[in-house]
Write a protein that holds these residues in place. Sequence first.
Motif, mmCIF file in Angstrom:
data_model
loop_
_atom_site.group_PDB
_atom_site.id
_atom_site.type_symbol
_atom_site.label_atom_id
_atom_site.label_comp_id
_atom_site.label_asym_id
_atom_site.label_seq_id
_atom_site.Cartn_x
_atom_site.Cartn_y
_atom_site.Cartn_z
ATOM 1 N N ASP A 171 7.828 31.087 30.440
ATOM 2 C CA ASP A 171 9.243 31.159 31.311
ATOM 3 C C ASP A 171 10.359 31.291 30.335
ATOM 4 N N LEU A 172 11.184 32.344 30.528
ATOM 5 C CA LEU A 172 12.242 32.504 29.792
ATOM 6 C C LEU A 172 13.457 32.909 30.436
ATOM 7 N N THR A 173 13.586 32.100 31.570
ATOM 8 C CA THR A 173 14.667 32.311 32.530
ATOM 9 C C THR A 173 15.931 31.939 32.090
ATOM 10 N N SER A 174 17.048 32.799 32.207
ATOM 11 C CA SER A 174 18.450 32.316 32.027
ATOM 12 C C SER A 174 18.452 32.380 30.577
ATOM 13 N N ASN A 175 18.286 33.351 29.750
ATOM 14 C CA ASN A 175 18.591 33.610 28.257
ATOM 15 C C ASN A 175 19.825 34.993 28.411
ATOM 16 N N ILE A 176 19.722 35.349 27.151
ATOM 17 C CA ILE A 176 20.325 36.518 27.137
ATOM 18 C C ILE A 176 19.636 37.742 26.223
ATOM 19 N N ILE A 177 18.373 37.690 26.864
ATOM 20 C CA ILE A 177 17.324 38.648 26.024
ATOM 21 C C ILE A 177 17.794 39.869 26.183
ATOM 22 N N GLU A 178 17.957 40.879 25.311
ATOM 23 C CA GLU A 178 18.279 42.135 25.643
ATOM 24 C C GLU A 178 17.146 43.167 25.239
ATOM 25 N N ALA A 179 16.285 42.871 24.289
ATOM 26 C CA ALA A 179 15.167 43.487 23.864
ATOM 27 C C ALA A 179 13.789 42.666 23.707
#
Length: 320
Positions: A171-179
């Motif tokens: 679960d990686l909800t609400s990060n700023i992952i772009e790639a």
Amino acid sequence: MKTLANVFLGLFIFKAVLAAPPTAAINYDTDTYEVDLEELDSIYDYDGSLSIDQGEIEIGTVLPVVNRPIISPEHVPEEEEEAEESTPKLIDGSSPQGPLSPGVLVPETSGDISTCILCTCIRTTVYCDDHNLDSVPPLPRETTHVYLRFNRITKINKNDFANLNKLQKLDLTSNIIEAIDEDAFRSLSTLNELILRDNRLRQLPELPNTLNVIDVSHNRLGRKGIKHEAFKDMNDLHLLYLTDNSLDHIPIPLPDSLQALHLQDNNIQEMHEDTFCKMKDFSYSRRALEDIRLDGNPINLSKTPQAFMCLPRIPVGRLV
């Protein structure tokens, strides 16, 4: 003959009398002692009326003396001290070889230890929400569930989860992952749930076919963010959430196992009649797919009524 017997009897009595101990008292000569017995009283000042306190009498057993050196704590051999100091200890002071408390996940590397100090490791689950992380931290090999929500992670690298052969949920909800690197999830053969809500993704990488739940809502996938036939071979996929991604099409084909498809608030303008059903096979039925959300799209569902004939329910969306 009688006279001879009397003679022998008399000789026997005579020898017995000679062998008897003397009856007279024996007087010991005190001159043979180095200290006169009368002087003992004056030397030790013996008082016959002295009362003895029974509480002060100590009765013990005399043990035989053994020729064994007595080792005091100040004279511990150096080898033993070094061995004790070289024994590794855990943070709580216990030895790693000792029994572990139930429910505690023990990391295997120094990086893992720092992760479980920073985060919370319970059994095989790692909770690391809201820790201002900008990258995925090292994780214990036995991890099955990872929660890295509300951080500042910008990229998922191919080695971030490489050794997690038992990982089931990420679960990686609400990060700023772009790639996300193309190989980041490919080797996760036990992964069932992948949650990537509320990030800045423009492209989905290759995903394992073992997934049951995929949630990539509120990203920036757009027209080319999902590969052709990306979900075709996911025979265990049940929930697919793609809300608010600026999609202009429905990513078909979709597996028959799918139960819910959320596509609301995208830019989908049309749907083909064979998007969900098989127009050449009127006996085909998709009983599992009961939840289709298309509201918030510029599509008129009434234009393709044949597209819903195999479904148990009409999709939610604009009908006029």
